[in-house]
Design a protein around this motif. Structure first.
Motif, short mmCIF file in Angstrom:
data_model
loop_
_atom_site.label_atom_id
_atom_site.label_comp_id
_atom_site.label_asym_id
_atom_site.label_seq_id
_atom_site.Cartn_x
_atom_site.Cartn_y
_atom_site.Cartn_z
N GLY A 171 46.40 52.88 27.61
CA GLY A 171 45.90 53.87 26.00
C GLY A 171 44.64 52.55 25.64
O GLY A 171 45.78 50.97 25.64
N TYR A 172 43.58 52.24 25.20
CA TYR A 172 42.87 51.26 24.81
C TYR A 172 41.81 51.48 23.84
O TYR A 172 41.04 52.62 25.27
CB TYR A 172 42.74 50.39 25.78
N SER A 173 40.96 50.74 23.24
CA SER A 173 39.65 51.87 22.41
C SER A 173 39.89 50.66 21.42
O SER A 173 40.61 49.71 21.06
CB SER A 173 39.84 53.27 21.49
N ILE A 174 38.54 50.73 20.56
CA ILE A 174 37.47 49.61 19.74
C ILE A 174 38.93 50.14 18.78
O ILE A 174 38.89 48.93 17.63
CB ILE A 174 36.83 50.47 19.47
N LEU A 175 39.75 50.90 18.13
CA LEU A 175 40.75 51.06 17.52
C LEU A 175 42.37 50.30 17.80
O LEU A 175 43.09 50.54 16.89
CB LEU A 175 41.01 52.26 16.92
N ASN A 176 42.21 50.67 18.81
CA ASN A 176 43.71 50.54 19.32
C ASN A 176 43.61 49.20 20.59
O ASN A 176 43.36 49.54 22.02
CB ASN A 176 44.40 51.32 20.58
N ARG A 177 44.54 47.83 20.69
CA ARG A 177 43.81 46.92 21.22
C ARG A 177 45.11 45.88 21.27
O ARG A 177 44.61 44.81 21.61
CB ARG A 177 42.56 45.90 20.53
N SER A 178 46.31 46.65 21.04
CA SER A 178 47.02 45.94 21.16
C SER A 178 47.42 45.25 22.39
O SER A 178 48.11 44.65 22.19
CB SER A 178 48.70 47.26 20.67
N ILE A 179 46.94 46.27 23.80
CA ILE A 179 47.38 45.33 24.92
C ILE A 179 46.93 43.42 25.02
O ILE A 179 46.91 43.36 26.08
CB ILE A 179 46.47 46.01 26.06
N GLU A 180 45.78 43.53 24.31
CA GLU A 180 44.80 42.37 24.29
C GLU A 180 46.14 41.30 23.83
O GLU A 180 45.69 40.08 24.34
CB GLU A 180 44.21 42.30 23.69
N ASN A 181 47.38 41.77 23.26
CA ASN A 181 48.30 40.82 22.96
C ASN A 181 48.67 39.54 24.46
O ASN A 181 49.88 38.99 24.30
CB ASN A 181 48.43 40.60 21.85
N ASP A 182 49.30 41.25 25.23
CA ASP A 182 50.13 40.43 27.10
C ASP A 182 49.72 40.87 27.91
O ASP A 182 49.61 40.19 28.98
CB ASP A 182 51.47 40.71 26.54
N LEU A 183 49.41 42.23 28.14
CA LEU A 183 48.84 42.83 28.89
C LEU A 183 47.76 41.66 29.91
O LEU A 183 47.26 42.13 31.02
CB LEU A 183 49.16 44.25 29.33
N VAL A 184 46.64 42.45 28.67
CA VAL A 184 45.52 41.52 29.35
C VAL A 184 45.15 40.46 29.96
O VAL A 184 44.59 39.86 31.52
CB VAL A 184 44.24 41.90 28.05
N PRO A 185 46.18 39.35 28.91
CA PRO A 185 45.78 38.08 29.50
C PRO A 185 47.32 37.25 31.36
O PRO A 185 47.04 37.39 31.71
CB PRO A 185 46.94 37.06 28.40
N TYR A 186 47.79 38.80 30.98
CA TYR A 186 48.89 39.20 32.39
C TYR A 186 47.93 39.65 33.85
O TYR A 186 47.42 39.12 35.19
CB TYR A 186 49.41 39.82 32.13
N ALA A 187 46.57 41.01 33.13
CA ALA A 187 46.23 41.09 34.25
C ALA A 187 44.98 40.01 34.45
O ALA A 187 44.63 40.35 36.34
CB ALA A 187 45.82 42.42 33.40
N LEU A 188 44.19 39.44 34.31
CA LEU A 188 43.53 38.13 34.23
C LEU A 188 43.88 37.42 35.05
O LEU A 188 43.45 37.02 36.13
CB LEU A 188 42.72 37.93 33.23
N GLU A 189 44.92 36.74 34.73
CA GLU A 189 45.80 35.76 35.54
C GLU A 189 46.05 36.52 36.72
O GLU A 189 46.84 35.77 38.18
CB GLU A 189 46.52 35.08 34.89
N ASN A 190 46.45 37.34 36.77
CA ASN A 190 47.53 37.44 38.20
C ASN A 190 46.29 39.15 38.89
O ASN A 190 46.79 39.86 40.17
CB ASN A 190 48.61 39.12 37.84
N ASN A 191 45.17 39.27 38.32
CA ASN A 191 44.62 39.95 39.36
C ASN A 191 45.03 41.83 39.12
O ASN A 191 45.10 42.84 39.92
CB ASN A 191 44.68 39.67 40.92
N LEU A 192 45.59 42.23 37.92
CA LEU A 192 45.82 43.45 37.76
C LEU A 192 44.46 44.18 37.42
O LEU A 192 44.01 43.88 35.98
CB LEU A 192 47.29 43.47 36.86
N GLY A 193 44.33 45.21 38.30
CA GLY A 193 43.82 46.21 37.28
C GLY A 193 43.72 47.53 35.78
O GLY A 193 45.04 47.43 36.08
#
Length: 327
Positions: free
Chosen positions: A194-216
């Motif tokens: 789940g991700y939206s303009i109102l729900n951005r919690s994944i930006e704290n951990d999952l997004v950095p990991y995805a960018l570094e490890n090529n996870l979609g």
């Protein structure tokens, strides 16, 4: 339409992906099957090549309707994404992790999370039959199942990859630690969260990991189940059996309303709806590969696809983000 590679897979998905939860009907106050099938076809006709569904959506109905809707299209040019691991028919024989009680036609139906190897293989065969295809482009566990070791679930996905029944394997609703654990057994290519303009919690951990490890990252509920269309504030009435009556209460609705009123002129200036502006903003966020957008009829499906025609400047994105900080 823009097409994006999903992680390290060879899949190219449409940036706007058709999300098929609502057309299943359950938890959404029902559906009109003719309109639903037309919405799928209108999506495809307007460049949306990727369709995301799950057995749980309508207890098989969503998959069956997509199977009907795609007849006549070149299967090789479509990407079918489905899931497994939510069991409702007692086939788990009391195993698994109780999730919640669903309501369907006045009946209470207990839903379990169950992702044993045998159940995964069984569910995939049922999904292939409903979708009338011999392979899935991406298969995802729907929700983490604490009763089954992640390694066992990943073993099932590896078997299906070897058999050619799925082209790629992913997860859904996994937190970062669960993603890392899964990747010890199998190189999963994506996480649907789940991700939206109102729900951005994944930006704290999952997004950095995805960018570094090529996870979609496949983002679901970008419109917060219709709240960000603005229609709720104009009409304010949902069917009694619509789960959103409770879902919307997690938000400060007055602040959300004020935010939408503030960005509405930006949408209007681009001859776009609020929905289209919000969808486009979501597609432009770091690590977000594709964004799921549901549609109950052809008009909604076309509008979703055309969200990709909107161009947003850095200043405009900055304006939206500044207004967001006030919520």
């Amino acid at each position: 339409m823009e097409f994006r590679a999903l992680g390290t897979s060879d899949l190219k998905l449409s940036a706007i992906t058709y999300g098929a939860f609502a057309i299943g009907g359950n938890m959404w106050g029902g559906n009109e099957q003719k309109d639903s099938i037309e919405s799928v076809r209108a999506s495809i006709d307007n460049g949306v090549t990727t369709l995301d569904t799950a057995p749980f959506y309508g207890f098989g109905l969503s998959e069956a309707m997509i199977g009907k809707a795609i007849k006549g299209y070149d299967r090789s040019k479509l990407q079918l994404l489905s899931k497994f691991g939510l069991v409702w028919d007692g086939s788990n024989q009391g195993k698994g992790e109780f999730f919640f009680d669903a309501e369907e036609n006045g009946k209470t139906i207990p839903i379990y999370k169950y992702a044993s190897k045998a159940n995964v293989i069984k569910e995939v065969e049922e999904s292939l039959k409903r979708l009338d295809t011999d392979y899935l482009d991406l298969l995802q566990i729907h929700w983490p199942d604490s009763s089954t070791p992640i390694a066992e679930t990943m073993e099932a996905l590896e078997t299906l990859l070897q058999q050619g029944k799925i082209r790629a394997a992913g997860v859904s609703n996994y937190n970062l630690e669960q993603v890392k654990e899964a990747r010890k057994s199998l190189h999963i290519v994506s996480d649907q969260v789940g991700y939206s303009i109102l729900n951005r919690s994944i930006e704290n951990d999952l997004v950095p990991y995805a960018l570094e490890n090529n996870l979609g990252i496949i983002a679901y509920s970008p419109m917060e189940r219709g709240l960000l269309t603005g229609k709720y504030f104009q009409e304010g009435k949902l069917k009694e059996n619509d789960h959103r009556n409770g879902y919307f209460q997690q938000f400060d609705l007055e602040k959300v309303k004020a935010f939408l009123q503030t960005i509405e002129p930006l949408a209007a200036g681009k001859n776009a709806s609020l929905s289209q502006l919000v969808l486009r903003w979501t597609t432009l966020q770091p690590a977000i590969t594709v964004v799921l957008a549901g549609a109950r009829n052809a008009a909604q499906a076309i509008a979703n696809a055309k969200a990709m025609d909107i161009q947003l400047t850095p200043d405009e994105i900055g304006f939206i983000n500044t207004e967001l900080s006030k919520i």
